[in-house]
Design an enzyme around this catalytic site. Structure first.
Site, PDB file in Angstrom:
ATOM      1  N   HIS A 259      -4.824   5.259  -2.113  1.00 52.72           N
ATOM      2  CA  HIS A 259      -6.098   6.058  -2.368  1.00 52.72           C
ATOM      3  C   HIS A 259      -5.751   7.497  -3.054  1.00 52.72           C
ATOM      4  O   HIS A 259      -4.494   7.743  -2.423  1.00 52.72           O
ATOM      5  CB  HIS A 259      -6.676   6.117  -1.173  1.00 52.72           C
ATOM      6  CG  HIS A 259      -7.531   4.843  -0.728  1.00 52.72           C
ATOM      7  ND1 HIS A 259      -6.974   3.833   0.056  1.00 52.72           N
ATOM      8  CD2 HIS A 259      -8.709   4.674  -1.039  1.00 52.72           C
ATOM      9  CE1 HIS A 259      -7.790   3.184   0.166  1.00 52.72           C
ATOM     10  NE2 HIS A 259      -9.057   3.566  -0.188  1.00 52.72           N
TER      11      HIS A 259
ATOM     12  N   TYR B  83       0.877  -1.078   0.225  1.00 49.52           N
ATOM     13  CA  TYR B  83      -0.137   0.022   0.114  1.00 49.52           C
ATOM     14  C   TYR B  83       0.921   1.076  -0.096  1.00 49.52           C
ATOM     15  O   TYR B  83       1.721   1.509   0.901  1.00 49.52           O
ATOM     16  CB  TYR B  83      -1.052  -0.113   1.232  1.00 49.52           C
ATOM     17  CG  TYR B  83      -1.980   0.993   1.223  1.00 49.52           C
ATOM     18  CD1 TYR B  83      -3.021   1.056   0.655  1.00 49.52           C
ATOM     19  CD2 TYR B  83      -1.776   2.331   1.748  1.00 49.52           C
ATOM     20  CE1 TYR B  83      -4.130   2.141   0.433  1.00 49.52           C
ATOM     21  CE2 TYR B  83      -2.479   3.360   1.643  1.00 49.52           C
ATOM     22  CZ  TYR B  83      -3.685   3.367   0.951  1.00 49.52           C
ATOM     23  OH  TYR B  83      -4.488   4.276   0.974  1.00 49.52           O
TER      24      TYR B  83
ATOM     25  N   ASN C 137      -8.291  14.825  -7.753  1.00 46.95           N
ATOM     26  CA  ASN C 137      -6.613  15.148  -8.187  1.00 46.95           C
ATOM     27  C   ASN C 137      -6.516  14.412  -9.369  1.00 46.95           C
ATOM     28  O   ASN C 137      -5.888  13.339  -9.620  1.00 46.95           O
ATOM     29  CB  ASN C 137      -5.791  14.518  -7.001  1.00 46.95           C
ATOM     30  CG  ASN C 137      -4.405  14.943  -7.181  1.00 46.95           C
ATOM     31  OD1 ASN C 137      -4.040  15.204  -8.248  1.00 46.95           O
ATOM     32  ND2 ASN C 137      -3.724  14.566  -6.158  1.00 46.95           N
TER      33      ASN C 137
ATOM     34  N   ASP D 203      -4.214  10.419 -13.435  1.00 50.37           N
ATOM     35  CA  ASP D 203      -3.521  10.352 -14.878  1.00 50.37           C
ATOM     36  C   ASP D 203      -2.112   9.948 -14.550  1.00 50.37           C
ATOM     37  O   ASP D 203      -1.661   8.870 -15.442  1.00 50.37           O
ATOM     38  CB  ASP D 203      -3.343  11.734 -15.494  1.00 50.37           C
ATOM     39  CG  ASP D 203      -4.733  12.129 -16.062  1.00 50.37           C
ATOM     40  OD1 ASP D 203      -5.765  11.379 -16.009  1.00 50.37           O
ATOM     41  OD2 ASP D 203      -4.902  13.139 -16.298  1.00 50.37           O
TER      42      ASP D 203
ATOM     43  N   ALA E 248      -2.795  13.460 -10.364  1.00 52.33           N
ATOM     44  CA  ALA E 248      -2.301  12.119  -9.654  1.00 52.33           C
ATOM     45  C   ALA E 248      -2.804  10.825 -10.473  1.00 52.33           C
ATOM     46  O   ALA E 248      -2.232   9.963 -10.520  1.00 52.33           O
ATOM     47  CB  ALA E 248      -2.512  12.150  -8.179  1.00 52.33           C
TER      48      ALA E 248
END
Length: 179
Positions: free
Chosen positions: A137, A98, A142, A147, A145
């Site tokens: 996440h 993560y 955003n 993309d 981010a």
């Protein structure tokens, strides 16, 4: 048993050096990556505060050093700290890595530093047999981010309402399979 652990750690360290050399070939000029050592946690806190619009408690930084050190990297440009990626292994969540944080100072964005940090984390996840996926996440607002992660093979798998409670923001859970 202790000797086996020591041998595995030695082998892992040697492999880590080789992996770092391979990732370094793709780094932008004047950029180096390093592990997060205990004495660097405070400067990491300052960097995160400057790059991410969320406040993290002191226990978060302690956890990065104690639990996430093997999964976290700093990026330096001409020896100045300019970015970081902090990850953790989540055994209870389908054996995934993560990504807790990926941030680069604004003046050093768009020169490949974030991509280098992410490639390093992906490479480590792929080479760790128990890791089945990488997840993070991202605020649904955003777009940059989202993309960025999609260009690196991530896809949105669910929307979590009010994930960022302090900001009253929904988030997408993005995922990247490692096999």
């Amino acid at each position: 048993m202790a000797q086996e652990k020591a041998e595995k750690k030695e082998e892992s360290t040697a492999n880590g050096t080789e992996e770092a050399a391979e990732v370094a070939k793709k780094l932008p000029k004047n950029v180096t990556l390093s592990r997060i050592e205990k004495h660097r946690v405070e400067v990491l806190r300052v960097l995160i505060h400057a790059t991410i619009p969320l406040a993290y408690p002191p226990r978060f930084y302690k956890m990065i050093h104690t639990q996430g050190n093997d999964w976290s990297w700093l990026a330096h440009y001409n020896n100045a700290l300019v970015g970081a990626i902090c990850c953790r292994f989540e055994e209870q969540n389908d054996d995934r890595m993560y990504i807790m944080i990926l941030g680069v100072l604004e003046a050093y964005r768009r020169i490949g530093i974030a991509s280098s940090l992410l490639r390093r984390a992906i490479k480590q996840a792929v080479e760790t047999p128990v890791v089945k996926s990488i997840a993070l996440h991202v605020m649904v607002t955003n777009d940059l981010a989202i993309d960025f992660y999609k260009k690196h093979g991530f896809s949105a798998i669910e929307r979590t309402p009010k994930y960022y409670t302090n900001l009253n923001q929904d988030a997408y859970l993005l995922s990247h399979l490692t096999s």
